[in-house]
Write a protein that holds these residues in place. Structure first.
Motif, PDB file in Angstrom:
ATOM      1  N   GLN A 191       2.972  -8.380  -4.317  1.00  0.00           N
ATOM      2  CA  GLN A 191       1.742  -9.030  -4.844  1.00  0.00           C
ATOM      3  C   GLN A 191       1.753 -10.598  -4.781  1.00  0.00           C
ATOM      4  OE1 GLN A 191      -1.044  -7.231  -5.199  1.00  0.00           O
ATOM      5  NE2 GLN A 191      -2.337  -9.125  -5.623  1.00  0.00           N
ATOM      6  N   PHE A 192       2.835 -11.278  -5.323  1.00  0.00           N
ATOM      7  CA  PHE A 192       3.145 -12.635  -5.139  1.00  0.00           C
ATOM      8  C   PHE A 192       2.913 -13.067  -3.880  1.00  0.00           C
ATOM      9  CE2 PHE A 192       5.932 -16.085  -4.391  1.00  0.00           C
ATOM     10  CZ  PHE A 192       5.357 -17.123  -4.953  1.00  0.00           C
TER      11      PHE A 192
ATOM     12  N   ALA B 258       1.000  -1.319   0.051  1.00  0.00           N
ATOM     13  CA  ALA B 258       0.075  -0.028  -0.104  1.00  0.00           C
ATOM     14  C   ALA B 258       0.768   1.253  -0.012  1.00  0.00           C
ATOM     15  CB  ALA B 258      -1.009   0.177   1.203  1.00  0.00           C
ATOM     16  N   ALA B 259       2.006   1.068   0.604  1.00  0.00           N
ATOM     17  CA  ALA B 259       2.950   2.421   0.737  1.00  0.00           C
ATOM     18  C   ALA B 259       3.400   2.459  -0.570  1.00  0.00           C
ATOM     19  CB  ALA B 259       3.999   2.140   1.915  1.00  0.00           C
TER      20      ALA B 259
ATOM     21  N   ASP C 119      -6.022  -1.326   1.746  1.00  0.00           N
ATOM     22  CA  ASP C 119      -6.592  -0.202   1.080  1.00  0.00           C
ATOM     23  C   ASP C 119      -6.914   1.050   1.810  1.00  0.00           C
ATOM     24  OD1 ASP C 119      -7.108  -2.125  -1.153  1.00  0.00           O
ATOM     25  OD2 ASP C 119      -8.898  -2.751  -0.311  1.00  0.00           O
ATOM     26  N   ILE C 120      -7.120   0.981   3.153  1.00  0.00           N
ATOM     27  CA  ILE C 120      -7.357   2.198   3.720  1.00  0.00           C
ATOM     28  C   ILE C 120      -6.087   2.846   3.911  1.00  0.00           C
ATOM     29  CG2 ILE C 120      -7.869   3.259   6.009  1.00  0.00           C
ATOM     30  CD1 ILE C 120      -9.882   0.889   6.379  1.00  0.00           C
ATOM     31  N   LEU C 121      -4.902   2.141   4.211  1.00  0.00           N
ATOM     32  CA  LEU C 121      -3.535   3.131   4.332  1.00  0.00           C
ATOM     33  C   LEU C 121      -3.235   3.439   2.974  1.00  0.00           C
ATOM     34  CD1 LEU C 121      -0.865   3.619   5.876  1.00  0.00           C
ATOM     35  CD2 LEU C 121      -0.126   1.209   5.077  1.00  0.00           C
ATOM     36  N   GLN C 122      -3.683   2.693   1.680  1.00  0.00           N
ATOM     37  CA  GLN C 122      -3.295   3.205   0.399  1.00  0.00           C
ATOM     38  C   GLN C 122      -3.955   4.498   0.192  1.00  0.00           C
ATOM     39  OE1 GLN C 122      -3.459   0.361  -2.338  1.00  0.00           O
ATOM     40  NE2 GLN C 122      -4.048   1.906  -4.246  1.00  0.00           N
TER      41      GLN C 122
END
Length: 586
Positions: free
Chosen positions: A85-86, A41-42, A152-155
Motif C-alpha cells: 500500500q505504501f 489485489a492478489a 479492483d477488477i482483479l481483486q
C-alpha cells in the motif's frame, strides 16, 4: 473553446491513447505500479482464508502452537499488504505529479506561442482553468484511476473465485445482492458524470469572471459598480456552489445505499450460514471467512464507481487539454531568413480583418526607406495599431504582401523578425519582477552594463538608483508601484537594449505629463537614431519632423506627405491639426 466532452465515454480510446503518451517517459515506473497494485489485489483474499484455517484448525483443536504460527503468518501478510500500500500510494503520487508537471510545461509552451487572435476569442480564466485545475485532475487519474481500476477488477475476480471454491452455496447467497449494488453504482456513476461537467464549466466561468474583474478593478471602482459586480459574482458563485452540492448529494446518497446493500449481503450470509452450521453442513471458519469476503468484495465495487468517475474527470480534462495542445491557432514559422535587416518596410495592397468579415485595413500600400520615420494619424479605430500588429506578424494579413528589405516577412524566421522590431506601446506591461528582468525579459545575453548604458541614454538611470535595491527593485504586478511615465521610460530602455533595426512607437507619449514627455521625446530621438521608425501619435506636435505622415480613416489611406505638404492640401490632416491647435489655445 468547447467546454463539453464530445464522446461522454469513459473509454474514449483516442483520448486514452494520448494520455498514455504522457506516461511513456515513465513507463517502467508505471509498469511497476501496475505490478504492485495487482500483487496487492492478489493478496486481498489471503486474510479471510487464513482466518478460516485458524478457526477450523488450531482454534477448534486447541493447538496453541499452530495458533501462534497462524498469527505470525497473518501478521506477515498484513505487513506485506501495508508495504504494498505504501509503495502503491507513493509511486502513484510520484507518477501523477511528474506527468502533470510535463503536461503543464507542454501546455504553457503551447499557450505562449499561440497567435493573439486566439487570446482575443478565449477568456483568460478558461486558460487558467486548463493550465491549473484540469491538469491537477490528471494526477488523480494515475493515483486512483487506470491502474487502481485494474487492481479492483482483479481483486473482485479473485475473491469470487476463492468464494466459489470454498462454498458455492454461500457464494450464491453472498452475491445475491450484487445486482442491487451494480444498478445503484451505475446510476451514481452517470449522475456524478453529468454533475462533474457542470462543475467544470462553473469553475471555468468563475475563474474567467474573477480574473477579468480583478484586472479591471480600477474601472469597477471608478464607475461605482461594486454592488453590480458583487451581485454578478454572487450569481456565478451560486451556480458553482449548486453544482458542487448536487455532486455531494449523489455521494451522500450512494455510500449509505452501498453500505445497506453490503449489510444485507452480510445478514443473508449469517442467516444461511447459521442454518448450515446447525446442520453441520459448513464450518464456523467458513462462515466467518464469508462475512469478511463480503466486506472486502463490496469495497472495490464501491471504489470502482468513484474511480470510474475519477477516470471520467480525467478523460474530460485530458480532452480539453489535448484540444488546446492540438490547436492550430499559432503563427506558422516556416521562414528561414535570419539575415541582418536594414529596415526598409513595404506594405503592398494589404487587406486585413480580425473576424474575417469586417476589414479594418483596406488596400493599404506605403513604403518606408531605411532610416526614415513614418507617422500614422487618424481617429480611433482607423487601423493604426493594426498596422504594427501585422508588421510583427501578431496577426496574419488576408490579402496583399508585407516586405522588409524586399523579402516577404513570412520568409523570415519569426524569432529573428521580432528581435529586429522594437515596440513601445502606450499601455506598458510590466511583470511582477525586478526592473532588470522587466528590461531584459530573461535574456541573459544582455549584461547589466548594457542596461545601465541604455538607462543613462534614456535618462532614467538616476531614478532607478533612487529606488530600494536599484535595478533589483520589484515593481509589483503590472508595475503598480511606478507612475505611467516611469513605466514608459523603462519600456524605452527595454526596446533600446535589444538594438532593433525597426522601432515602432504606439501612442508613446499620450498619457504622460509635460515634464515626462520631454524625457520621453529625448528617449524617442535616441531610439530612432539610425533606425527605421513607425510612429502612431494623437499629438501631431510630436510627429512634425517625420519624413512621411500617413492619414488613415476607416482602414484606408486618405492622405500622405510631410507636415508642410499635408497642411497645404488642407484636407484631413489640416483639419486634425487645426482642431488640436484650438485645443492647445484653450
Amino acid at each position: 473553446m468547447s467546454e463539453q466532452n464530445p464522446s461522454g465515454n469513459i473509454f474514449d480510446w483516442a483520448v486514452l491513447k494520448r494520455l498514455f503518451q504522457f506516461i511513456r517517459p515513465y513507463k517502467f515506473r508505471f509498469y511497476v505500479l501496475v505490478f504492485v497494485i495487482l500483487v496487492g489485489a492478489a493478496l486481498a483474499p489471503a486474510i479471510p482464508l487464513l482466518i478460516k484455517q485458524t478457526i477450523d484448525g488450531p482454534v477448534s483443536s486447541g493447538d496453541y502452537t499452530g495458533l501462534a504460527r497462524m498469527m505470525l503468518i497473518m501478521v506477515g501478510v498484513l505487513v506485506l499488504q501495508s508495504l504494498i500500500q505504501f509503495v502503491n500510494t507513493y509511486l502513484a503520487g510520484w507518477l501523477g505529479q511528474n506527468i502533470i508537471r510535463d503536461i503543464r510545461i507542454q501546455l504553457y509552451q503551447k499557450i505562449i506561442h499561440l497567435r493573439l487572435k486566439f487570446f482575443d476569442d478565449t477568456p483568460i480564466g478558461r486558460l487558467v482553468t486548463r493550465t491549473i485545475s484540469d491538469i491537477e485532475t490528471l494526477a488523480d487519474v494515475f493515483s486512483e484511476g487506470i491502474a487502481a481500476i485494474a487492481g479492483d477488477i482483479l481483486q473482485l475476480v479473485l475473491i469470487i473465485t476463492v468464494m466459489f471454491y470454498t462454498d458455492w452455496k454461500l457464494s450464491l447467497i453472498s452475491l445475491s445482492t450484487i445486482p442491487l449494488m451494480l444498478i445503484s453504482t451505475y446510476i451514481f456513476k452517470e449522475k456524478v458524470k453529468k454533475s462533474f461537467n457542470i462543475v467544470r464549466n462553473a469553475v471555468a466561468n468563475l475563474n474567467a469572471f474573477v480574473q477579468e474583474h480583478i484586472t479591471g478593478m480600477s474601472l469597477v471602482q471608478i464607475f461605482n459598480s461594486e454592488k453590480i459586480e458583487y451581485k454578478k459574482f454572487v450569481a456565478i458563485n451560486k451556480e458553482h456552489r449548486d453544482a458542487n452540492i448536487k455532486s455531494i448529494m449523489y455521494y451522500s446518497v450512494y455510500y449509505p445505499v452501498a453500505e445497506v446493500i453490503a449489510a444485507l449481503g452480510t445478514g443473508l450470509v449469517v442467516w444461511f450460514g447459521a442454518k448450515q452450521m446447525l446442520n453441520s453442513e459448513v464450518s464456523y471458519g467458513t462462515v466467518t471467512a464469508f462475512i469478511m469476503f463480503i466486506n472486502i468484495f463490496f469495497r472495490p465495487i464501491r471504489m470502482l464507481a468513484d474511480r470510474m468517475n475519477t477516470l471520467q474527470m480525467g478523460i474530460v480534462s485530458t480532452d480539453r487539454i489535448i484540444k488546446l495542445l492540438d490547436s492550430d491557432e499559432y503563427t506558422a514559422n516556416d521562414g528561414k531568413y535570419t539575415t541582418h535587416l536594414k529596415g526598409e518596410v513595404d506594405f503592398k495592397d494589404v487587406w486585413f480583418a480580425y473576424n474575417q468579415e469586417n476589414y479594418v485595413l483596406k488596400d493599404i500600400s506605403f513604403k518606408v526607406n531605411q532610416g526614415e520615420t513614418v507617422a500614422f494619424v487618424g481617429a480611433t479605430g482607423a487601423g493604426k495599431s493594426s498596422i504594427i500588429n501585422l508588421l510583427s506578424r501578431f496577426y496574419e494579413i488576408n490579402k496583399g504582401e508585407i516586405r522588409i528589405d524586399g523579402i516577404d516577412i513570412k520568409q523570415y524566421d519569426l524569432k529573428h523578425l521580432r528581435e529586429q522590431i522594437g515596440v513601445v506601446l502606450q499601455d506598458v506591461f510590466l511583470f511582477s519582477d525586478t526592473i532588470e528582468n522587466n528590461i531584459t525579459l530573461g535574456d541573459t545575453s544582455i549584461s547589466r552594463e548594457n542596461i545601465i548604458e541604455a538607462a543613462k541614454l534614456v535618462g532614467v538611470h538616476d531614478f532607478i538608483m533612487q529606488l530600494p535595491n536599484g535595478y533589483e527593485y520589484n515593481v509589483q504586478e503590472r508595475g503598480a508601484t511606478l507612475s505611467v511615465g516611469q513605466r514608459q521610460l523603462i519600456s524605452f530602455v527595454r526596446a533600446m537594449v535589444q538594438d532593433p533595426k525597426i522601432i515602432v512607437l504606439d501612442e508613446a507619449t499620450s498619457s504622460v505629463d509635460t515634464e515626462t514627455e520631454e524625457l520621453i521625446q529625448n528617449a524617442i530621438s535616441l531610439l530612432m537614431k539610425g533606425r527605421t521608425a513607425i510612429v502612431i501619435a494623437h499629438r501631431l506636435s510630436t510627429i512634425q519632423k517625420a519624413h512621411k505622415i500617413i492619414v488613415l480613416d476607416k482602414g484606408q489611406i486618405m492622405e500622405e506627405g510631410n507636415h508642410e505638404e499635408l497642411l497645404e492640401k488642407d484636407g484631413f490632416y489640416a483639419n486634425l491639426y487645426r482642431m488640436q491647435y484650438k485645443e492647445a489655445l484653450v
